[in-house]
Motif scaffolding. Structure first.
Motif, mmCIF file in Angstrom:
data_model
loop_
_atom_site.group_PDB
_atom_site.id
_atom_site.type_symbol
_atom_site.label_atom_id
_atom_site.label_comp_id
_atom_site.label_asym_id
_atom_site.label_seq_id
_atom_site.Cartn_x
_atom_site.Cartn_y
_atom_site.Cartn_z
ATOM 1 N N LEU A 14 43.748 69.572 73.076
ATOM 2 C CA LEU A 14 42.394 69.334 73.547
ATOM 3 C C LEU A 14 41.930 67.950 73.116
ATOM 4 C CD1 LEU A 14 40.872 72.774 72.454
ATOM 5 C CD2 LEU A 14 41.780 72.177 74.710
ATOM 6 N N SER A 15 40.778 67.563 73.626
ATOM 7 C CA SER A 15 40.168 66.286 73.238
ATOM 8 C C SER A 15 38.651 66.451 73.289
ATOM 9 C CB SER A 15 40.598 65.163 74.183
ATOM 10 O OG SER A 15 40.021 65.348 75.474
ATOM 11 N N LEU A 16 37.933 65.382 73.031
ATOM 12 C CA LEU A 16 36.472 65.432 73.095
ATOM 13 C C LEU A 16 35.975 65.724 74.507
ATOM 14 C CD1 LEU A 16 35.498 62.440 70.762
ATOM 15 C CD2 LEU A 16 35.384 64.895 70.254
ATOM 16 N N GLN A 17 36.818 65.506 75.511
ATOM 17 C CA GLN A 17 36.416 65.818 76.883
ATOM 18 C C GLN A 17 36.265 67.322 77.101
ATOM 19 O OE1 GLN A 17 39.234 63.909 79.472
ATOM 20 N NE2 GLN A 17 38.216 61.915 79.308
ATOM 21 N N ASN A 18 36.832 68.117 76.213
ATOM 22 C CA ASN A 18 36.702 69.572 76.312
ATOM 23 C C ASN A 18 35.443 70.091 75.625
ATOM 24 O OD1 ASN A 18 39.870 68.957 76.128
ATOM 25 N ND2 ASN A 18 39.558 70.781 77.397
ATOM 26 N N VAL A 19 34.650 69.182 75.057
ATOM 27 C CA VAL A 19 33.479 69.572 74.275
ATOM 28 C C VAL A 19 32.204 69.139 74.988
ATOM 29 C CG1 VAL A 19 32.287 69.338 72.051
ATOM 30 C CG2 VAL A 19 34.792 69.314 72.138
ATOM 31 N N VAL A 79 18.452 68.741 76.736
ATOM 32 C CA VAL A 79 19.401 67.682 77.047
ATOM 33 C C VAL A 79 20.811 68.246 77.007
ATOM 34 C CG1 VAL A 79 17.944 65.820 76.167
ATOM 35 C CG2 VAL A 79 19.576 66.927 74.631
ATOM 36 N N GLU A 80 21.671 67.654 77.825
ATOM 37 C CA GLU A 80 23.107 67.968 77.833
ATOM 38 C C GLU A 80 23.848 66.718 77.350
ATOM 39 O OE1 GLU A 80 24.728 70.751 78.952
ATOM 40 O OE2 GLU A 80 23.061 71.903 79.818
ATOM 41 N N ILE A 81 24.854 66.911 76.496
ATOM 42 C CA ILE A 81 25.578 65.780 75.918
ATOM 43 C C ILE A 81 27.070 66.011 76.061
ATOM 44 C CG2 ILE A 81 25.890 64.354 73.862
ATOM 45 C CD1 ILE A 81 23.325 65.562 72.746
ATOM 46 N N ALA A 82 27.745 65.055 76.652
ATOM 47 C CA ALA A 82 29.210 65.110 76.736
ATOM 48 C C ALA A 82 29.800 64.842 75.352
ATOM 49 C CB ALA A 82 29.719 64.086 77.741
ATOM 50 N N GLY A 83 30.964 65.430 75.067
ATOM 51 C CA GLY A 83 31.570 65.326 73.752
ATOM 52 C C GLY A 83 31.892 63.914 73.327
ATOM 53 N N GLN A 84 32.078 62.996 74.271
ATOM 54 C CA GLN A 84 32.422 61.614 73.935
ATOM 55 C C GLN A 84 31.239 60.661 74.087
ATOM 56 O OE1 GLN A 84 33.433 63.410 76.467
ATOM 57 N NE2 GLN A 84 34.004 62.210 78.270
ATOM 58 N N ASP A 85 30.024 61.233 74.205
ATOM 59 C CA ASP A 85 28.806 60.422 74.318
ATOM 60 C C ASP A 85 28.096 60.433 72.967
ATOM 61 O OD1 ASP A 85 26.401 59.207 74.874
ATOM 62 O OD2 ASP A 85 25.884 60.490 76.578
ATOM 63 N N GLU A 111 23.617 74.262 71.105
ATOM 64 C CA GLU A 111 24.836 74.920 71.566
ATOM 65 C C GLU A 111 25.967 73.918 71.698
ATOM 66 O OE1 GLU A 111 23.311 78.733 74.214
ATOM 67 O OE2 GLU A 111 24.158 76.993 75.232
ATOM 68 N N ALA A 112 27.173 74.396 71.442
ATOM 69 C CA ALA A 112 28.390 73.627 71.722
ATOM 70 C C ALA A 112 29.328 74.528 72.509
ATOM 71 C CB ALA A 112 29.057 73.171 70.427
ATOM 72 N N THR A 113 29.969 73.977 73.503
ATOM 73 C CA THR A 113 30.971 74.734 74.252
ATOM 74 C C THR A 113 32.299 74.003 74.157
ATOM 75 O OG1 THR A 113 30.381 73.618 76.326
ATOM 76 C CG2 THR A 113 29.304 75.714 75.863
ATOM 77 N N LEU A 114 33.354 74.774 74.049
ATOM 78 C CA LEU A 114 34.708 74.233 73.954
ATOM 79 C C LEU A 114 35.584 74.971 74.944
ATOM 80 C CD1 LEU A 114 36.739 72.377 72.445
ATOM 81 C CD2 LEU A 114 37.118 74.279 70.855
ATOM 82 N N ALA A 115 36.146 74.232 75.884
ATOM 83 C CA ALA A 115 37.023 74.833 76.890
ATOM 84 C C ALA A 115 38.427 74.966 76.310
ATOM 85 C CB ALA A 115 37.047 73.975 78.150
ATOM 86 N N VAL A 116 38.888 76.206 76.112
ATOM 87 C CA VAL A 116 40.182 76.490 75.493
ATOM 88 C C VAL A 116 40.928 77.531 76.328
ATOM 89 C CG1 VAL A 116 41.378 77.248 73.406
ATOM 90 C CG2 VAL A 116 39.175 76.092 73.213
ATOM 91 N N ARG A 117 42.105 77.192 76.787
ATOM 92 C CA ARG A 117 42.973 78.130 77.501
ATOM 93 C C ARG A 117 42.250 78.842 78.648
ATOM 94 N NH1 ARG A 117 43.352 79.135 72.181
ATOM 95 N NH2 ARG A 117 42.208 81.093 72.431
ATOM 96 N N GLY A 118 41.466 78.099 79.377
ATOM 97 C CA GLY A 118 40.745 78.681 80.504
ATOM 98 C C GLY A 118 39.515 79.455 80.108
ATOM 99 N N GLU A 119 39.193 79.488 78.803
ATOM 100 C CA GLU A 119 37.986 80.165 78.328
ATOM 101 C C GLU A 119 36.961 79.134 77.875
ATOM 102 O OE1 GLU A 119 38.262 83.823 75.870
ATOM 103 O OE2 GLU A 119 40.370 83.229 75.676
#
Length: 557
Positions: A113-118, A144-150, A304-312
């Motif tokens: 994974l990377s910060l793009q998944n956050v 507000v919504e924040i991308a993991g690499q912002d 909140e934080a979301t992490l995309a892992v294995r399709g979840e």
């Protein structure tokens, strides 16, 4: 490969504190002062502090241990801006063990994974006026919504949602700033060790920066008079006797809509109780008690934080609240949010030989915290207010004094009380002429002075244990019991029946009245008499019973 099962924030809940200063307050911790003259009192000491640097990452330092700066050089109070770390609950593929670890760049990389998944989202709002008026358009929110690499700070600009039938209190084009939030730039490597600790700079962190502590209002919330105290005012038509003229809202903050239910809301109209605290309701006790339509920039919300892992999509949540500055940070509350959570999640404690030392530590700390809380209170003032409220309730309900319980009238905390505090006739008496002024013959705050004197003796462990052994029944009767749990309460109690001595019921009138039981005249969030938490109360009672039993055994040997 170890797999991520769950993500969560540490801390899961945090309080930010308002301040217009440009530099956030440094970190500090509570310690016990063990100096020769420290008398075991709580002090604050500098702790490891994270500071943001130009690229949005953080570095760790230990500020000067002898100086904690609460204000900028210009005098502006520094805000408290908490960090939230993202953690993961992991499953060890080889051993089946579940363990917890911070989410770092290396962990993301190991998982492919990377910060793009956050992604992060932050939602905060102020709904005090909405709650009082019942109109959702009198609340205001920001998201507000924040991308993991912002890693740029995101302002939280709040406005009121509304329908075509409603008037928004806060316009979208004139929002109220509720602070800002920033995803911290994780970078590989550790800081130099600080106090022997290495700070991992690659942990994923989020920082919440609170607002300045401003008030806002409609254009006519400019200047208002303070009504002078006039006898009989509550029953007479409003008097035209005014005191100081004060500015309600600074000119630049008079941006709210004047045509909302909040600007027309009248405090004592019969449809709602007196809102507490008064400083959140300008207009209280002036004229006809109509609101000026004022709001402040405090808020609470969800991170909140979301992490995309294995399709979840795994989600972590934390709660953030903003409040006023802590003007007495070295004075701990005897009943904290931590105690409230422990009361919900942990079982009651029965003191035994095995857990005696831990129980003693907790009981001693409760009494020390009670002293620290007491040092912030004007007992004379809250006693007068409590007795006034008792009189109103007694006049309304006609309830008679309850035999065996402390007085709820002017005899409270005097030698005439049914169950007076220890040596009250000696402590509450005319004081000698002040050595500083011969014009003040008596102490103007006798209860405040007396209770400080009494509690200060009990912050010493040896004195406290001796007192509990000598006066167990007295201490038990002087502690106000907590409210009972649902299984303890009667289905349909008579409101004027005698209360249960072991717990209180909010439906029973006497259980809602103020008296000298500890903590005297303090109030909970529902304006009822405050008590220890249920867990704290049972711990103290069980601890006293254990001391008495040990004393009895020692005498029989």
């Amino acid at each position: 490969m170890d797999t991520i099962q769950e993500i969560f924030f540490l801390p899961p809940i945090a309080v930010a504190r308002l301040g217009p200063g440009e530099t956030p307050l440094e970190s500090y911790e509570w310690q016990q002062d063990l100096d020769a003259h420290g008398n075991n009192k709580t002090v604050i000491r500098s702790n490891i502090t994270l500071r943001e640097v130009e690229d949005g990452s953080v570095t760790a330092c230990l500020p000067d241990p002898d100086t904690i700066r609460f204000r900028d050089e210009g005098g502006a109070l520094r805000p408290v801006a908490p960090f939230f770390e993202l953690w993961a609950r992991m499953h060890d593929a080889e051993t089946g063990e579940i363990y917890e670890t911070p989410v770092t760049l290396d962990l993301l990389d190991d998982q492919g994974l990377s910060l793009q998944n956050v992604r992060y989202s932050v939602t905060v709002g102020n709904t005090k006026a909405e709650r009082r008026t019942g109109d959702a358009a009198c609340g205001f929110r920001a998201r507000v919504e924040i991308a993991g690499q912002d890693f740029t700070p995101k302002p939280l600009l709040a406005f009121s949602p509304y329908t075509s039938e409603q008037q928004p209190m806060v316009y979208e084009h004139n929002p109220i700033p509720l602070g800002s939030v920033r995803a911290i730039h994780p970078v590989q490597g550790h800081d130099e060790p600080v106090e022997g600790e290495f700070i991992d700079r690659s942990i994923l962190r989020l920082r919440f920066m609170p607002p300045k502590g401003e008030v806002y209002g409609p254009p006519d919330a400019a200047y208002g008079p303070a009504t002078l105290a006039v006898p009989g005012y509550q029953n007479d038509p409003p008097k035209s006797e005014y005191g100081r003229i004060h500015e309600i809202v600074p000119e630049q903050n008079r941006i709210l809509n004047p045509d909302t239910p909040w600007s027309k809301w009248i405090m004592m109209s019969g449809t709602s109780d007196d809102p507490e605290p008064h400083d959140s309701y300008d207009g209280a006790r002036v004229g006809n008690d109509q609101s000026w339509g004022v709001a402040d920039d405090t808020s609470d919300g969800v991170i909140e934080a979301t992490l995309a892992v294995r399709g979840e999509r795994l989600t972590a949540r934390a709660q953030i609240m903003t409040g006023p500055p802590d003007f007495a940070p070295d004075a701990r509350p005897f009943y904290s949010l931590e105690d409230d959570l422990a009361d919900r999640d942990l079982s009651l404690i029965s003191v035994t030989e095995d857990n005696y030392q831990q129980a003693k530590t907790e009981v001693v700390d409760i009494f020390r915290r009670a002293f620290e809380t007491n040092s912030l209170i004007n007992l004379d003032d809250i006693r007068a207010q409590g007795l006034k409220d008792n009189a109103k309730l007694q006049a309304k309900t006609g309830i008679s004094p309850t035999p065996g319980l402390p007085s709820t009238d002017a005899a409270s905390m005097t030698e005439k009380d049914v169950r007076p505090p220890d040596k009250i006739d000696e402590l509450i008496r005319p004081q000698p002429v002040s050595v500083f002024s011969n014009s003040v013959p008596n102490d103007r705050l006798p209860y405040t002075v007396a209770t400080k004197f009494v509690h200060e003796q009990l912050i010493d462990e040896a004195n406290l244990l001796d007192f509990l052994r000598r006066r167990p029944d007295f201490v038990k009767t002087l502690l106000r019991p907590p409210y009972g749990i649902l299984t303890e309460l009667e289905t349909d109690p008579n409101p004027d029946q005698d209360p249960n001595p072991d717990f209180r019921d909010p439906r029973i009138i006497r259980d809602s009245m103020h008296d000298a039981r500890m903590p005297p005249y303090m109030r909970d969030s529902n304006y009822y008499p405050l008590s220890l938490s249920r867990r704290q109360y049972h711990l103290v009672i069980s601890f006293i019973d254990y001391l008495v039993a040990q004393e009895s055994e020692a005498q029989n040997v």
